[in-house]
Motif scaffolding. Sequence first.
Motif, mmCIF file in Angstrom:
data_model
loop_
_atom_site.group_PDB
_atom_site.id
_atom_site.type_symbol
_atom_site.label_atom_id
_atom_site.label_comp_id
_atom_site.label_asym_id
_atom_site.label_seq_id
_atom_site.Cartn_x
_atom_site.Cartn_y
_atom_site.Cartn_z
ATOM 1 N N ARG A 109 27.226 -47.742 -15.682
ATOM 2 C CA ARG A 109 26.585 -48.362 -14.531
ATOM 3 C C ARG A 109 25.321 -49.123 -14.951
ATOM 4 N NH1 ARG A 109 23.725 -50.506 -11.395
ATOM 5 N NH2 ARG A 109 23.489 -50.132 -9.209
ATOM 6 N N ILE A 127 22.175 -45.276 -10.540
ATOM 7 C CA ILE A 127 21.992 -43.982 -11.197
ATOM 8 C C ILE A 127 20.705 -43.326 -10.722
ATOM 9 C CG2 ILE A 127 20.802 -44.927 -13.221
ATOM 10 C CD1 ILE A 127 22.364 -42.862 -14.929
ATOM 11 N N MET A 160 29.141 -44.675 -8.873
ATOM 12 C CA MET A 160 28.257 -45.434 -9.764
ATOM 13 C C MET A 160 28.985 -46.596 -10.429
ATOM 14 S SD MET A 160 25.562 -42.942 -11.727
ATOM 15 C CE MET A 160 26.625 -41.570 -12.162
#
Length: 169
Positions: A109, A127, A160
């Motif tokens: 991510r 995140i 994510m």
Amino acid sequence: MNHKVVIPNAFTLANLLLGILSLVYTMDGNFRLAAVMILLSMVLDGMDGKVARKLDVASPFGKELDSLSDLVSFGVAPAILVYAAQMYEPYGIVGLIIALIFALCGAVRLARFNILNISTHFLGIPITVAGPLMAIFTLVSDHLPTLFFPVSMLLLAGFMISNIKIPKI
């Protein structure tokens, strides 16, 4: 050299330091303090970019340093914390695999975020949201079923790396 650049990088390094302390507290079995370190990291992470923009010292170096710090504080630290505190005993190797998936999806991510440079929205859950959520869940774990942790960790890992568009606030 512009010495003002040190100020936002100091916030970023403090974020990283708290992420590392979270890992140390997890190893010591102090899961509550480990979770608090992740939440304090979130506060510092929210400040570094604002300070850099305010001082007009935002840089590619700062962006990369921020991502590396975020991977530790919001990917690795929450994964190890939740594994040790909630998934080691009931799930063993399966719990470890789930924790590893969370950290790896966090890395993907962050890498995707760094190369896309989208300014209007996030692609997938940041995140910096997923990691602190897992820390909060750990703090209130007495009120959650055991199955909540592997399920929420897998869901957040998937979100994510998803293509869900989340507006930037």
